[in-house]
Design an enzyme around this catalytic site. Sequence first.
Site, mmCIF file in Angstrom:
data_model
loop_
_atom_site.group_PDB
_atom_site.id
_atom_site.type_symbol
_atom_site.label_atom_id
_atom_site.label_comp_id
_atom_site.label_asym_id
_atom_site.label_seq_id
_atom_site.Cartn_x
_atom_site.Cartn_y
_atom_site.Cartn_z
ATOM 1 N N HIS A 156 0.838 -1.208 0.000
ATOM 2 C CA HIS A 156 0.000 0.000 0.000
ATOM 3 C C HIS A 156 0.873 1.257 0.000
ATOM 4 C CE1 HIS A 156 -3.170 -2.741 1.226
ATOM 5 N NE2 HIS A 156 -4.051 -1.762 1.105
ATOM 6 N N ASN A 188 8.243 -4.428 3.178
ATOM 7 C CA ASN A 188 6.819 -4.119 3.362
ATOM 8 C C ASN A 188 6.308 -4.573 4.728
ATOM 9 O OD1 ASN A 188 4.099 -3.396 2.700
ATOM 10 N ND2 ASN A 188 3.689 -5.495 2.036
#
Length: 333
Positions: A156, A188
């Site tokens: 994201h 991430n």
Amino acid sequence: MPLVSIDLTLLVLTGSSFFILGAYYQHHDFLSKVHRLIQEDPYAFYIREKLYDTLQLFNPYCLDQLDGSSSRMSQIMKYGFPGLDDIRVYSDFILSYDRRNRVAHWVYEHLRAPCVKSNGNGAHRRESYYQADMSVPSNFRADLTDYRDSRFDRGHLAAAGNHKCHQTHCNETFYLTNIAPQVGKGFNRDAWNNLEIYVRDLTERYGSVYVCTGPIYKPKHQLRGVTDAEHCGKVDDKWCVEYEVIGENTVAVPTHFFKVITVESKLPGGSPYMEAYIMPNAPISSSTNIRNFLADIREIEHIAGLQFFNGLRRSFFFGTNYSTASDIYRNFV
Ligand SMILES: *[C@@H]1O[C@H](CO)[C@@H](O)[C@H](O)[C@H]1NC(C)=O
Ligand SMILES: *[C@@H]1O[C@H](CO)[C@@H](O)[C@H](O)[C@H]1NC(C)=O
């Protein structure tokens, strides 16, 4: 506006189609929406020329939504648009889309304390799922299949955990326009996640935080005498930009990601505090402090082709001594 009515009369007299007339009224309609927005928000007045440019790019779907979302949009974009390429308005973040790379140029969010708390009002990421954004033309759109066989996480840009006030807000962060290929383990799920948590901590502490996130394709120095046929050919002390692309839609894998964070002071009239980070899209040792990734905002601007706090002198916000990377970080109380 006499000039406009003369133009209009000419259009009618020359028998131009009603289509042009319709286009005129549509244009007129959204200009009046912009005027209302400008009256409501002094910052919108300041950036009005940019706003006009941006609104020309909106598709009719966005125009229909302008009334409802305009005040939230002007709030999220309070510190200006870093760029104006393919602006996309979502309900709780604004995004500029890079059609060539099938990844956003930047995503701007305005975080508020109640919406980042883990016990927020019931929005859960497990109720959201990743999906292609069908409003992007198919030849420029990233698809789920592009990520499926890649070694990368669907990372994201606007973090799902920043948008817990409404399920719709959380859902929208799962559009692939807000997703970029990220190394999973060590990045991430670790270092980048820690940076996101740090931003939410700032939000809980200070109440109002603006964050702009995006990819970077960073030039790399190839040393003299090193030969690398597969990449940049015979190398002789030059700079190259090199990045992988994944899937049929050749979604770019950024070499780095940035965040530009603006924290508003709780004190009345207190100036905001700003800091910026660049992190490599690579496993980062868990012992590395995120402060090691503090970056000069001008480096981000240079590499990403963006401009932050556009039209405003940084010294106005961040003091007159903003000159080097080490100056950017100062204690904020
Ligand atoms: C969020 O997405 C899920 C899965 O598509 C859907 O069932 C749900 O209705 C969405 N919620 C909202 C509020 O849009
Ligand atoms: C700016 O920095 C210089 C040198 O570091 C210092 O002498 C000066 O007092 C600073 N000015 C302000 C307004 O902080």
